[in-house]
Scaffold this motif. Structure first.
Motif, PDB file in Angstrom:
ATOM      1  N   PRO A  15      -7.775  -3.563  -3.486  1.00 32.10           N
ATOM      2  CA  PRO A  15      -8.365  -2.395  -4.130  1.00 32.10           C
ATOM      3  C   PRO A  15      -7.445  -1.174  -4.143  1.00 32.10           C
ATOM      4  O   PRO A  15      -7.575  -0.314  -4.992  1.00 32.10           O
ATOM      5  CB  PRO A  15      -9.627  -2.126  -3.313  1.00 32.10           C
ATOM      6  CG  PRO A  15      -9.487  -2.902  -2.060  1.00 32.10           C
ATOM      7  CD  PRO A  15      -8.502  -3.991  -2.299  1.00 32.10           C
ATOM      8  N   ASN A  16      -6.503  -1.106  -3.237  1.00 32.44           N
ATOM      9  CA  ASN A  16      -5.610   0.052  -3.168  1.00 32.44           C
ATOM     10  C   ASN A  16      -4.377  -0.081  -4.065  1.00 32.44           C
ATOM     11  O   ASN A  16      -3.543   0.812  -4.098  1.00 32.44           O
ATOM     12  CB  ASN A  16      -5.179   0.310  -1.723  1.00 32.44           C
ATOM     13  CG  ASN A  16      -4.482  -0.892  -1.115  1.00 32.44           C
ATOM     14  OD1 ASN A  16      -4.609  -2.010  -1.597  1.00 32.44           O
ATOM     15  ND2 ASN A  16      -3.769  -0.673  -0.028  1.00 32.44           N
ATOM     16  N   ARG A  17      -4.245  -1.193  -4.793  1.00 34.18           N
ATOM     17  CA  ARG A  17      -3.102  -1.380  -5.677  1.00 34.18           C
ATOM     18  C   ARG A  17      -3.599  -1.629  -7.096  1.00 34.18           C
ATOM     19  O   ARG A  17      -4.336  -2.582  -7.342  1.00 34.18           O
ATOM     20  CB  ARG A  17      -2.242  -2.554  -5.216  1.00 34.18           C
ATOM     21  CG  ARG A  17      -1.011  -2.728  -6.120  1.00 34.18           C
ATOM     22  CD  ARG A  17       0.000  -3.693  -5.597  1.00 34.18           C
ATOM     23  NE  ARG A  17      -0.533  -5.045  -5.433  1.00 34.18           N
ATOM     24  CZ  ARG A  17       0.128  -6.006  -4.834  1.00 34.18           C
ATOM     25  NH1 ARG A  17       1.297  -5.785  -4.311  1.00 34.18           N
ATOM     26  NH2 ARG A  17      -0.402  -7.210  -4.734  1.00 34.18           N
TER      27      ARG A  17
ATOM     28  N   GLY B 260      -4.798  -7.830 -14.278  1.00 35.51           N
ATOM     29  CA  GLY B 260      -5.854  -8.672 -13.732  1.00 35.51           C
ATOM     30  C   GLY B 260      -5.357  -9.951 -13.094  1.00 35.51           C
ATOM     31  O   GLY B 260      -6.121 -10.895 -12.891  1.00 35.51           O
ATOM     32  N   LEU B 261      -4.067 -10.011 -12.779  1.00 33.37           N
ATOM     33  CA  LEU B 261      -3.546 -11.193 -12.103  1.00 33.37           C
ATOM     34  C   LEU B 261      -4.063 -11.237 -10.672  1.00 33.37           C
ATOM     35  O   LEU B 261      -4.305 -10.194 -10.062  1.00 33.37           O
ATOM     36  CB  LEU B 261      -2.010 -11.152 -12.092  1.00 33.37           C
ATOM     37  CG  LEU B 261      -1.344 -11.313 -13.453  1.00 33.37           C
ATOM     38  CD1 LEU B 261       0.141 -10.993 -13.362  1.00 33.37           C
ATOM     39  CD2 LEU B 261      -1.552 -12.726 -13.975  1.00 33.37           C
ATOM     40  N   PRO B 262      -4.211 -12.428 -10.108  1.00 35.24           N
ATOM     41  CA  PRO B 262      -4.704 -12.507  -8.729  1.00 35.24           C
ATOM     42  C   PRO B 262      -3.685 -11.894  -7.759  1.00 35.24           C
ATOM     43  O   PRO B 262      -2.481 -12.090  -7.902  1.00 35.24           O
ATOM     44  CB  PRO B 262      -4.835 -14.006  -8.469  1.00 35.24           C
ATOM     45  CG  PRO B 262      -4.659 -14.684  -9.770  1.00 35.24           C
ATOM     46  CD  PRO B 262      -4.013 -13.729 -10.712  1.00 35.24           C
ATOM     47  N   ASP B 263      -4.197 -11.154  -6.805  1.00 38.58           N
ATOM     48  CA  ASP B 263      -3.371 -10.660  -5.706  1.00 38.58           C
ATOM     49  C   ASP B 263      -3.358 -11.712  -4.611  1.00 38.58           C
ATOM     50  O   ASP B 263      -4.303 -12.488  -4.477  1.00 38.58           O
ATOM     51  CB  ASP B 263      -3.954  -9.363  -5.132  1.00 38.58           C
ATOM     52  CG  ASP B 263      -3.701  -8.158  -6.014  1.00 38.58           C
ATOM     53  OD1 ASP B 263      -2.597  -8.059  -6.579  1.00 38.58           O
ATOM     54  OD2 ASP B 263      -4.610  -7.317  -6.130  1.00 38.58           O
TER      55      ASP B 263
END
Length: 134
Positions: free
Chosen positions: A101-103, A108-111
């Motif tokens: 959430p902080n980046r 919309g790629l998966p983190d």
């Protein structure tokens, strides 16, 4: 597929880099590392410029040159690049897919999220003689 670390090892043998490093003084080794860090910086700048100019040929060349310098630097310090790669790969693939959430993530790629108990890469048994160059 090519074996980049083996290719770099053989290239260094062919051009006498390994022999030079063996005979180098501590100060020469430190200067060599400074040179290689400058080379990485210069190649990155050239690669970024190629990207900004939309120059596909120079971008590919620059990205591979960065790999050559990076893998070659590990080689001259007797760090096993394959072992280092395996550690990084293991650590990265042990992450979970999620959202940071902080980046910002406009695509919309998966983190990749570090799960509870995640263990980062451990290179403690694979420093070669890198300390001699620092």
């Amino acid at each position: 597929m090519s074996d980049f670390p083996l290719d770099m090892y053989q290239m260094h043998l062919k051009f006498g880099v390994r022999d030079w490093v063996e005979k180098a003084t501590p100060d020469q080794k430190k200067e060599l590392m400074k040179l290689r860090m400058r080379m990485l910086t210069e190649e990155f700048a050239e690669t970024m410029n190629a990207y900004l100019q939309g120059d596909e040929e120079e971008m590919i060349d620059g990205l591979i040159d960065l790999c050559v310098i990076a893998i070659g630097t590990l080689d001259i310090a007797n760090v096993d690049p394959n072992h280092a790669w395996d550690e990084i790969y293991r650590a990265n693939t042990s992450k979970d897919v999620g959202v940071k959430p902080n980046r910002p993530n406009p695509l919309g790629l998966p983190d990749l999220i570090k799960p509870e108990g995640w263990k980062g890469p451990d290179h403690s048994d694979n420093h070669g003689n890198l300390k001699e160059f620092l």
